[in-house]
Design an enzyme around this catalytic site. Structure first.
Site, mmCIF file in Angstrom:
data_model
loop_
_atom_site.group_PDB
_atom_site.id
_atom_site.type_symbol
_atom_site.label_atom_id
_atom_site.label_comp_id
_atom_site.label_asym_id
_atom_site.label_seq_id
_atom_site.Cartn_x
_atom_site.Cartn_y
_atom_site.Cartn_z
ATOM 1 N N SER A 208 -32.548 -27.136 5.389
ATOM 2 C CA SER A 208 -31.795 -25.940 5.021
ATOM 3 C C SER A 208 -32.620 -24.663 5.166
ATOM 4 O O SER A 208 -32.042 -23.569 5.208
ATOM 5 C CB SER A 208 -31.263 -26.069 3.591
ATOM 6 O OG SER A 208 -32.233 -26.630 2.730
ATOM 7 N N GLU A 209 -33.938 -24.784 5.233
ATOM 8 C CA GLU A 209 -34.814 -23.655 5.563
ATOM 9 C C GLU A 209 -36.103 -24.190 6.169
ATOM 10 O O GLU A 209 -36.621 -25.230 5.740
ATOM 11 C CB GLU A 209 -35.208 -22.827 4.327
ATOM 12 C CG GLU A 209 -34.126 -21.943 3.765
ATOM 13 C CD GLU A 209 -34.614 -21.145 2.554
ATOM 14 O OE1 GLU A 209 -35.813 -20.776 2.508
ATOM 15 O OE2 GLU A 209 -33.791 -20.897 1.661
ATOM 16 N N ASN A 210 -36.580 -23.437 7.131
ATOM 17 C CA ASN A 210 -37.898 -23.634 7.729
ATOM 18 C C ASN A 210 -38.158 -22.317 8.436
ATOM 19 O O ASN A 210 -37.240 -21.748 9.021
ATOM 20 C CB ASN A 210 -37.830 -24.815 8.718
ATOM 21 C CG ASN A 210 -39.139 -25.104 9.450
ATOM 22 O OD1 ASN A 210 -39.144 -25.308 10.659
ATOM 23 N ND2 ASN A 210 -40.230 -25.154 8.722
#
EC number: 3.2.1.-
Length: 458
Positions: free
Chosen positions: A359-361
């Site tokens: 969901s985030e990087n």
């Protein structure tokens, strides 16, 4: 080599209400803190001055389409929707979020909607924030209102983004309001956040809403310095506190017994009430969002704890700076791509292989203007960062991990808490003076990768 991803893989990016929308009707803890201590914010830039998504949502969503997003995560601002946290719903906010959701769908972009991204309404903080169970009840009501207002079109809900961060920042390490350093209060905030999550999940299920509900956790694999038993124990305790304190309740419906025993032995457990265990057991999720930026490397303590110092996680371990590690020098974070694979394998082997997605990087870089070539930021370093992480993600999927997508942080350079606009993360450059948006080289690369559902890399 060509890396191909499964059919219907989610390609997109993530953002949040507070970091993009700009001024709102209801005051948050961030608005309050900035009004009191603007010096704590980079260049004195506060949460009123964000990337103006509230005004430019339609053209920004057109940019998402241009970047070939098939999915996009943002959040609803509790303080915008219900300015005092518990009272009347703000009709302008309902109109705004309806327009955003409808436009995403019209452009073929699936909305992923998160309910809480660090933005506590100040009216709720004034009665104790997550230390007060009344706020847990108010959040559950807010969540239910969101499901009823938008649940006919939103099929992917998330209760919290990185719930450990307000615990760390607000109650342990002094980088979020209310700037408390008190482990027992931190543990209470964490515990009540899990209860609030479970209440929202229960409301979602009771409403028979279509779709699914989950949570977004920032998972930082804890790597011991060595296989020495003291280092292994240190890494285990770090993992319990920073990962499993949320991961186990939302996937297993209960806390790790060794975490409970450890906190009990130091008299740091939060107060529990009858029915809490049953509620937590009902909070098991359908979908896990994984935010991964960096690993946590730890070693056993080399020195004795000061018995007069506040009880802290670091009573049990020290940070370890591994020689030869790769760094993002701008953000000061280690870059360790195999960590994303290790997270997925751990979930597969120890948590029954849940449905999940990245969901985030992301990679924050300071003063990106120096990389402008022919009017465009040539951020090849970001392309390298993403593609190397995707290679390890691909390996996890090929070995049976149930990962359904990859969302980058973030879409347009946005305001980032106390760092404001110091480090830029976007696929799209934001000119703060003019609000002009310009796609970076990484944005073009990501658009091609999404369109092809894969990429070529040596």
């Amino acid at each position: 080599m060509y890396y191909s991803f499964p059919d219907n893989f989610w390609w997109g990016s993530a953002s949040s209400a507070l970091q993009t929308e700009g001024a709102r009707e209801g005051e948050t803890t961030w608005d309050h803190w900035f009004s009191r201590e603007p010096n704590r914010f980079h260049n004195g830039v506060g949460p009123q001055q964000t990337s103006t998504f509230y005004e430019h949502w339609k053209t920004d969503i057109a940019l998402l389409k241009q970047l070939n997003h098939n999915s996009f995560r943002t959040s609803i601002s509790w303080a915008r929707l219900i300015p005092d946290g518990i009272g009347e719903v703000n009709p302008q906010a309902v109109t705004f979020y309806n327009q955003v959701i409808d436009e995403l769908l019209a452009q073929g972009i699936t909305p992923f909607i998160n309910l809480f991204h660090f933005d506590m309404p100040m009216a709720m903080q004034e009665i104790g924030g997550w230390e007060n169970r009344e706020v847990v009840a108010a959040y559950a009501r807010y969540a239910q209102i969101c499901f009823e207002l938008f649940g006919d079109r939103v099929n992917h809900w998330f209760t919290f983004n990185e719930p450990i961060v307000p615990v760390e920042g607000g109650y342990l390490y002094d980088f979020h309001y209310p700037n408390v350093v008190d482990f027992r209060r931190a543990a209470t905030v964490a515990y009540h956040t899990v209860l609030a999550h479970a209440e929202a999940v229960r409301a979602f299920r009771a409403g028979n809403h279509a779709g699914e509900i989950g949570i977004v956790l920032n998972l930082t694999p804890s790597y011991p310095r060595s296989q020495n038993p003291a280092d292994l124990k240190a890494a285990h305790i770090a993992d319990l506190m920073f990962n499993r304190s949320f991961l186990d309740p939302v996937l297993k419906g209960e806390y790790p017994q060794d975490l409970v025993a450890l906190l009990k032995s130091y008299d740091q457990l939060p107060a529990c009430q009858p029915g809490d265990s049953e509620l937590i057991a009902q909070g098991k999720i359908d979908l896990l969002g994984i935010n991964y930026y960096q690993p946590r490397r730890v070693k056993c303590r080399d020195s004795a704890v000061n018995p007069d110092a506040p009880f802290m996680p670091e009573w049990f371990f020290d940070s370890y700076e591994m020689p030869g590690r790769k760094m993002n020098p701008y953000r000061g974070w280690e870059i360790y791509e195999p960590g994303i694979y290790d997270i997925l394998v751990n979930l597969r082997d120890n948590y029954a292989n849940p449905r999940c997605f990245i969901s985030e990087n992301g990679m924050g870089v300071e003063n990106e203007q120096r990389f402008i070539e022919n009017g465009q930021i040539n951020d090849q370093y970001r392309i390298d960062f993403i593609s190397e992480h995707l290679k390890w993600l691909h390996k996890g999927i090929s070995e049976g991990c149930h990962c359904l997508g990859y969302h980058m942080w973030t879409f347009i350079d946005n305001w980032s808490w106390c760092n404001a606009y110091k480090n830029r993360y976007g696929f799209v450059q934001l000119d703060l003076a003019t609000q002009q948006r310009t796609i970076k080289k990484s944005g073009e690369w990501f658009a091609a990768t999404a369109q092809n559902n894969g990429f070529t890399r040596e």
